[in-house]
Structures are given as C-alpha cells and as structure tokens.
Design a protein around this motif. Structure first.
Motif, PDB file in Angstrom:
ATOM      1  N   LEU A  65       0.826  -1.213   0.000  1.00 49.03           N
ATOM      2  CA  LEU A  65       0.000   0.000   0.000  1.00 49.03           C
ATOM      3  C   LEU A  65       0.856   1.258   0.000  1.00 49.03           C
ATOM      4  CD1 LEU A  65      -2.955  -0.875   2.407  1.00 49.03           C
ATOM      5  CD2 LEU A  65      -2.911  -0.880  -0.091  1.00 49.03           C
ATOM      6  N   LEU A  66       1.981   1.220   0.713  1.00 50.51           N
ATOM      7  CA  LEU A  66       2.888   2.360   0.680  1.00 50.51           C
ATOM      8  C   LEU A  66       3.405   2.597  -0.732  1.00 50.51           C
ATOM      9  CD1 LEU A  66       4.973   1.839   3.952  1.00 50.51           C
ATOM     10  CD2 LEU A  66       3.267   3.614   3.516  1.00 50.51           C
ATOM     11  N   LEU A  67       3.760   1.515  -1.413  1.00 50.96           N
ATOM     12  CA  LEU A  67       4.246   1.643  -2.784  1.00 50.96           C
ATOM     13  C   LEU A  67       3.119   2.057  -3.727  1.00 50.96           C
ATOM     14  CD1 LEU A  67       6.634  -1.419  -2.849  1.00 50.96           C
ATOM     15  CD2 LEU A  67       7.289   0.983  -3.115  1.00 50.96           C
ATOM     16  N   PHE A  68       1.907   1.659  -3.417  1.00 50.55           N
ATOM     17  CA  PHE A  68       0.746   2.083  -4.199  1.00 50.55           C
ATOM     18  C   PHE A  68       0.593   3.603  -4.147  1.00 50.55           C
ATOM     19  CE2 PHE A  68      -3.809   3.176  -4.131  1.00 50.55           C
ATOM     20  CZ  PHE A  68      -4.178   2.759  -5.391  1.00 50.55           C
ATOM     21  N   VAL A  69       0.661   4.157  -2.935  1.00 56.92           N
ATOM     22  CA  VAL A  69       0.576   5.615  -2.779  1.00 56.92           C
ATOM     23  C   VAL A  69       1.766   6.282  -3.456  1.00 56.92           C
ATOM     24  CG1 VAL A  69       0.586   7.506  -1.100  1.00 56.92           C
ATOM     25  CG2 VAL A  69      -0.765   5.448  -0.659  1.00 56.92           C
ATOM     26  N   ALA A  70       2.962   5.688  -3.317  1.00 55.79           N
ATOM     27  CA  ALA A  70       4.155   6.243  -3.954  1.00 55.79           C
ATOM     28  C   ALA A  70       4.009   6.269  -5.469  1.00 55.79           C
ATOM     29  CB  ALA A  70       5.384   5.437  -3.551  1.00 55.79           C
ATOM     30  N   GLY A  71       3.425   5.217  -6.042  1.00 61.54           N
ATOM     31  CA  GLY A  71       3.211   5.180  -7.489  1.00 61.54           C
ATOM     32  C   GLY A  71       2.264   6.262  -7.950  1.00 61.54           C
ATOM     33  N   PHE A  72       1.190   6.494  -7.182  1.00 61.47           N
ATOM     34  CA  PHE A  72       0.237   7.557  -7.508  1.00 61.47           C
ATOM     35  C   PHE A  72       0.933   8.913  -7.505  1.00 61.47           C
ATOM     36  CE2 PHE A  72      -3.102  10.619  -6.852  1.00 61.47           C
ATOM     37  CZ  PHE A  72      -4.217  10.096  -7.479  1.00 61.47           C
ATOM     38  N   LEU A 199      11.898 -14.897  -9.773  1.00 64.39           N
ATOM     39  CA  LEU A 199      11.648 -13.598  -9.146  1.00 64.39           C
ATOM     40  C   LEU A 199      11.072 -13.794  -7.752  1.00 64.39           C
ATOM     41  CD1 LEU A 199      11.655 -10.491  -9.741  1.00 64.39           C
ATOM     42  CD2 LEU A 199       9.238 -10.751 -10.303  1.00 64.39           C
ATOM     43  N   PRO A 200      11.693 -13.212  -6.718  1.00 62.25           N
ATOM     44  CA  PRO A 200      11.150 -13.333  -5.357  1.00 62.25           C
ATOM     45  C   PRO A 200       9.760 -12.718  -5.253  1.00 62.25           C
ATOM     46  CG  PRO A 200      13.406 -12.475  -5.330  1.00 62.25           C
ATOM     47  CD  PRO A 200      12.944 -12.444  -6.759  1.00 62.25           C
ATOM     48  N   GLU A 201       8.881 -13.367  -4.526  1.00 61.73           N
ATOM     49  CA  GLU A 201       7.506 -12.888  -4.403  1.00 61.73           C
ATOM     50  C   GLU A 201       7.397 -11.490  -3.802  1.00 61.73           C
ATOM     51  OE1 GLU A 201       4.736 -15.425  -2.516  1.00 61.73           O
ATOM     52  OE2 GLU A 201       4.517 -16.743  -4.247  1.00 61.73           O
ATOM     53  N   PRO A 202       8.148 -11.164  -2.731  1.00 60.33           N
ATOM     54  CA  PRO A 202       8.009  -9.802  -2.175  1.00 60.33           C
ATOM     55  C   PRO A 202       8.346  -8.708  -3.184  1.00 60.33           C
ATOM     56  CG  PRO A 202       9.111 -11.241  -0.614  1.00 60.33           C
ATOM     57  CD  PRO A 202       9.027 -12.003  -1.905  1.00 60.33           C
ATOM     58  N   LEU A 203       9.348  -8.949  -4.032  1.00 58.01           N
ATOM     59  CA  LEU A 203       9.717  -7.968  -5.044  1.00 58.01           C
ATOM     60  C   LEU A 203       8.604  -7.803  -6.068  1.00 58.01           C
ATOM     61  CD1 LEU A 203      11.861  -6.068  -6.176  1.00 58.01           C
ATOM     62  CD2 LEU A 203      12.825  -8.010  -7.437  1.00 58.01           C
ATOM     63  N   LEU A 204       8.011  -8.903  -6.480  1.00 62.55           N
ATOM     64  CA  LEU A 204       6.904  -8.855  -7.431  1.00 62.55           C
ATOM     65  C   LEU A 204       5.707  -8.110  -6.830  1.00 62.55           C
ATOM     66  CD1 LEU A 204       5.543  -9.690 -10.084  1.00 62.55           C
ATOM     67  CD2 LEU A 204       4.939 -11.862  -9.008  1.00 62.55           C
ATOM     68  N   GLY A 205       5.404  -8.387  -5.564  1.00 65.83           N
ATOM     69  CA  GLY A 205       4.292  -7.720  -4.908  1.00 65.83           C
ATOM     70  C   GLY A 205       4.499  -6.224  -4.788  1.00 65.83           C
ATOM     71  N   GLY A 206       5.717  -5.808  -4.469  1.00 61.66           N
ATOM     72  CA  GLY A 206       6.015  -4.387  -4.377  1.00 61.66           C
ATOM     73  C   GLY A 206       5.855  -3.692  -5.709  1.00 61.66           C
ATOM     74  N   LEU A 210       3.239  -0.565  -6.708  1.00 61.02           N
ATOM     75  CA  LEU A 210       3.715   0.686  -7.307  1.00 61.02           C
ATOM     76  C   LEU A 210       3.013   0.962  -8.625  1.00 61.02           C
ATOM     77  CD1 LEU A 210       5.923   2.953  -6.983  1.00 61.02           C
ATOM     78  CD2 LEU A 210       7.334   1.557  -8.514  1.00 61.02           C
ATOM     79  N   PHE A 211       2.924  -0.042  -9.481  1.00 62.31           N
ATOM     80  CA  PHE A 211       2.280   0.145 -10.772  1.00 62.31           C
ATOM     81  C   PHE A 211       0.786   0.414 -10.616  1.00 62.31           C
ATOM     82  CE2 PHE A 211       0.139  -1.592 -14.554  1.00 62.31           C
ATOM     83  CZ  PHE A 211       0.657  -0.715 -15.493  1.00 62.31           C
TER      84      PHE A 211
END
Length: 255
Positions: A65-72, A199-206, A210-211
């Motif tokens: 969610l933090l990366l979601f806001v950062a992407g926006f 690809l590690p799952e946490p990296l994919l989720g982040g 973001l996208f």
C-alpha cells in the motif's frame, strides 16, 4: 510452455489495441471503458495480488500500500515536471495535426511524453505479466492455469489502454501502434526470461503495488475526466462500469 501461453497474451493485446483504434468516432465511450478497465485491474487484480505477495509492513502499513501511494504520487509528479518542460511550439503544433489526422486526441495542453511514459509503464507491466506466467508454471498445479487465464484475458485491456493512453496525450498514430506492439511482445519476453531466474515474491508484490498507483492516477486524473468532459452521457458511465465488471468477471473465472 510459458512462452506458448504468453503468445496468447500477445494476440489478446493486439486485439485490444485494434478495438481501441476502430472506435475513434465514439471516443468518449472508449475512454469510459478504458477508465473502467484500469480501475478494475487496479482494485480487483493488482492490489489484492500485491498485498498477498508483499506481506511485510512498514510502521503498521503493508509495504504494497505504501508503494501504491508512492506510485500515484510519482505519476502526478512526473506529469507536472514534464508539463513544465519548454517545448517548441512548431513541433507541438505538428503533433496536434498528426494526432487529429489519424483520429487521435488533440493534446489541449497535455504533453505527449506523458503518454509515452505511461505506455512504457504498461509495457513494463506486461513484461511482468509474462514473468508471472513463467513463475506460476514453475510452481505447478492449478496456479499456472489460473494466472495464465487472468493474464491472457486482461491483456486485452492492456492493449486497449496502451493505445488509448498514448493517443490521449496527442501522440501520432504510429507512436501509439509502436507502443501497442511493444506491449504485445513484452509478455513473451517476460515469460522467456523465467527460464533463467526466479523472481522473489516480495519484489513482485512491491512492483504490483507501485504500478497500481500509477495506473489509478492515470484513470482518475486523466482518462475518466476526459471521457466525461465533452460527453457527460449515461452511456459513458455504463462503459466505465462495464469495464470494471469485465475485470471482476476475469478475476472470478481465474480464481
């Protein structure tokens, strides 16, 4: 096997872009549908997957969610910075003429580079779709089939949105078509890459978080307002709802 599945995504992406090109006389409906598709992809596909795979928290908030806001915020910042860049009035006028001649949108102050940047982000997302197909097939079982179905189905929306976004910002048709083909090829390349790494799952989720923020900004701040600006009709709103409902159907079938 992953590459063969990704070829289905390739064809679906081109089909989505072709559809966006053929309905230029109903541009407000195209934009309304694109906004609904983007909203559905973010809220019903990207964010749930991001929260599932990027499970860590930062100060009590999920990292996705933090990366979601950062992407926006990044999308908003990028648009503002690009809009402030000096441009040659003659070249800007040429872009407008080319876009109008090919059924595209006049920029009306929008910077074509923003559309290309957004389309490039879509291409990156499609490449990660291919990676997701390959990774899911590596896990095996029903996961590979469900992920492949979801990716192939919603790549129609990706192709539709890639062409629409590029054209909306006043880019000439040839640029929109070029970005469409890049978006179509990206899942194949992404799937092929999984033959060489995992690809590690946490990296994919982040990344998905973001996208998702970038995509929501484009839908809420650009696509939907433009759709309702000149044609505030119920049909436009119905197209938006239909787009979101279509993604819900895809996610439900894949699950």
């Amino acid at each position: 096997m992953a590459v063969l599945v990704a070829l289905g995504a390739f064809l679906m992406t081109l089909a989505g872009g072709w559809t966006a090109q053929r309905v230029t006389d109903r541009r407000h409906l195209v934009l309304g549908l694109a906004g609904g598709l983007m909203l559905g992809v973010v809220g019903l596909d990207l964010l749930p997957e991001a929260l599932k795979t990027a499970g860590t928290e930062v100060f009590g908030v999920p990292a996705a969610l933090l990366l979601f806001v950062a992407g926006f915020l990044l999308a908003h910042l990028a648009e503002r910075l690009l809009a402030e860049l000096p441009r040659d009035p003659h070249s800007a006028r040429t872009e407008e003429d080319q876009a109008a001649a090919h059924g595209g949108a006049a920029p009306d102050g929008r910077v074509p580079e923003v559309g290309l940047t957004a389309a490039a982000a879509m291409v990156g997302h499609s490449a990660m779709d291919g990676v997701a197909i390959g990774a899911a097939l590596q896990v095996g079982g029903g996961m590979g089939a469900s992920v492949a179905l979801a990716v192939v189905a919603h790549d129609f929306a990706d192709g539709f949105n890639t062409y629409t976004i590029t054209s909306l910002y006043g880019n000439a048709r040839r640029r929109a078509v070029a970005m469409l083909f890049a978006d179509a090829a990206a899942p194949v390349l992404g799937a092929a890459s999984t033959l060489f790494f995992v690809l590690p799952e946490p990296l994919l989720g982040g990344y998905l978080g973001l996208f998702g923020g970038v995509l929501l900004y484009l839908a809420a701040a650009e696509i939907l307002p433009e759709a309702h600006h000149e044609h505030p009709a119920r049909s436009t709103l119905l197209c938006t709802v239909a787009g979101a409902a279509f993604i819900w159907l895809v996610v439900g079938l894949a699950g």
